[in-house]
Design a protein around this motif. Structure first.
Motif, short mmCIF file in Angstrom:
data_model
loop_
_atom_site.label_atom_id
_atom_site.label_comp_id
_atom_site.label_asym_id
_atom_site.label_seq_id
_atom_site.Cartn_x
_atom_site.Cartn_y
_atom_site.Cartn_z
N GLU A 181 0.84 -1.21 0.00
CA GLU A 181 0.00 0.00 0.00
C GLU A 181 0.87 1.25 0.00
O GLU A 181 0.57 2.23 -0.70
N ALA A 182 1.94 1.23 0.78
CA ALA A 182 2.85 2.38 0.84
C ALA A 182 3.54 2.59 -0.51
O ALA A 182 3.73 3.73 -0.94
N ILE A 183 3.87 1.51 -1.18
CA ILE A 183 4.52 1.61 -2.50
C ILE A 183 3.55 2.20 -3.52
O ILE A 183 3.92 3.08 -4.31
N ILE A 184 2.30 1.75 -3.50
CA ILE A 184 1.29 2.29 -4.43
C ILE A 184 1.09 3.78 -4.17
O ILE A 184 1.07 4.58 -5.10
N ALA A 185 0.93 4.14 -2.90
CA ALA A 185 0.74 5.56 -2.54
C ALA A 185 1.94 6.39 -2.98
O ALA A 185 1.80 7.52 -3.47
N ALA A 186 3.14 5.83 -2.81
CA ALA A 186 4.36 6.55 -3.19
C ALA A 186 4.45 6.71 -4.71
O ALA A 186 4.85 7.77 -5.20
N VAL A 246 4.82 10.35 -6.40
CA VAL A 246 6.01 10.69 -7.19
C VAL A 246 5.62 11.03 -8.63
O VAL A 246 6.08 12.03 -9.19
N VAL A 247 4.77 10.22 -9.23
CA VAL A 247 4.35 10.48 -10.62
C VAL A 247 3.61 11.81 -10.72
O VAL A 247 3.84 12.59 -11.64
N ASN A 248 2.74 12.09 -9.76
CA ASN A 248 2.00 13.36 -9.79
C ASN A 248 2.92 14.56 -9.63
O ASN A 248 2.64 15.64 -10.14
N GLN A 249 4.03 14.37 -8.93
CA GLN A 249 4.97 15.47 -8.70
C GLN A 249 5.92 15.69 -9.87
O GLN A 249 6.17 16.83 -10.27
N ILE A 250 6.44 14.59 -10.45
CA ILE A 250 7.52 14.76 -11.45
C ILE A 250 7.24 14.07 -12.78
O ILE A 250 8.04 14.17 -13.70
N GLY A 251 6.13 13.36 -12.89
CA GLY A 251 5.78 12.71 -14.15
C GLY A 251 6.32 11.30 -14.28
O GLY A 251 7.17 10.86 -13.50
N PHE A 252 5.80 10.59 -15.28
CA PHE A 252 6.15 9.18 -15.48
C PHE A 252 7.62 9.00 -15.86
O PHE A 252 8.29 8.10 -15.39
N ALA A 253 8.11 9.84 -16.76
CA ALA A 253 9.48 9.67 -17.27
C ALA A 253 10.51 9.84 -16.16
O ALA A 253 11.48 9.07 -16.07
N ALA A 254 10.31 10.83 -15.30
CA ALA A 254 11.30 11.11 -14.25
C ALA A 254 11.14 10.20 -13.03
O ALA A 254 12.08 10.06 -12.24
N ALA A 255 9.98 9.59 -12.88
CA ALA A 255 9.76 8.70 -11.73
C ALA A 255 10.63 7.45 -11.90
O ALA A 255 10.67 6.85 -12.96
N SER A 256 11.32 7.09 -10.86
CA SER A 256 12.17 5.90 -10.90
C SER A 256 11.83 5.01 -9.71
O SER A 256 11.22 5.48 -8.73
N VAL A 257 12.25 3.77 -9.78
CA VAL A 257 12.03 2.85 -8.66
C VAL A 257 12.72 3.40 -7.41
O VAL A 257 12.14 3.35 -6.30
N ALA A 258 13.90 3.97 -7.55
CA ALA A 258 14.63 4.52 -6.40
C ALA A 258 13.86 5.66 -5.74
O ALA A 258 13.76 5.73 -4.51
N LYS A 259 13.30 6.57 -6.56
CA LYS A 259 12.55 7.70 -6.01
C LYS A 259 11.25 7.23 -5.35
O LYS A 259 10.85 7.76 -4.30
#
Length: 197
Positions: free
Chosen positions: A17-22, A26-39
């Motif tokens: 659940e925490a991973i889904i929320a994260a 992250v995607v809403n803040q920086i977009g799909f392209a910039a979102a990474s597994v690490a972030k």
């Protein structure tokens, strides 16, 4: 002779659940392209290795997050379908449930909107999504058969019925209207008028 087995780490519902929320955040803040597994892992306060217990790669995580949002929305809007009331009353209940879901899950809905308009949407098996909305489709099909609503493809019926709901719930698009009971009723009646026979 000794054979050693590497113990498999168990999946933890709360971590998932925490991973889904994260992922949503992250995607809403920086977009799909910039979102990474690490972030996403950093936002979820887990290690990147933990994410790979649940998801094969970034694409699988993003796709699964979208499917989970659609599953929850489908369950929410379909749970109150009632065979003892009219199609119109059922649609009104569904409409209000949908509006409530969007209002209470604004970030998740924003993610879903972005995902459906991205190249990632091609990764989704849409027959999987259809099952979450099957009770709604069954009701619409029956209403068409009974000549209560216009004969049109399911996607067109839902577009005219539910896009107004999405519009009024988006404050960036609908800046001058306060969504209250009167506006909700008026919006639904206008949507209903567009599909009824």
């Amino acid at each position: 002779m000794f054979i050693y087995f590497r113990s498999m780490r168990k999946k933890d519902f709360h971590k998932q659940e925490a991973i889904i929320a994260a992922a949503i955040q992250v995607v809403n803040q920086i977009g799909f392209a910039a979102a990474s597994v690490a972030k996403i892992a950093k936002e979820a306060e887990v290690s990147p290795a933990t994410i790979y217990i649940y998801y094969e790669n970034k694409e699988e995580l993003l796709k699964s997050t979208y499917i989970e949002i659609k599953r929850r929305m489908g369950e929410e809007i379909c749970r109150n379908i009632n065979d003892t009331i009219s199609i119109k009353e059922n649609l009104k209940n569904i409409w209000k449930s949908g509006l409530g879901f969007i209002s209470e899950n604004r970030e998740a809905f924003l993610y879903a909107e972005q995902f459906s308009n991205s190249a990632y949407s091609e990764l989704v098996d849409h027959s999987e999504l259809d099952q979450y909305f099957a009770p709604l489709k069954k009701m619409i099909d029956e209403a068409i058969d009974k000549k209560i609503i216009k004969e049109a493809p399911f996607e067109l019926i839902t577009a005219f019925t539910f896009f107004p709901m999405m519009f009024i719930s988006n404050k960036k698009m609908c800046r001058t209207i306060e969504v209250n009971e009167k506006i909700t009723e008026l919006s639904f009646e206008m949507a209903w008028d567009s599909i009824k026979r």
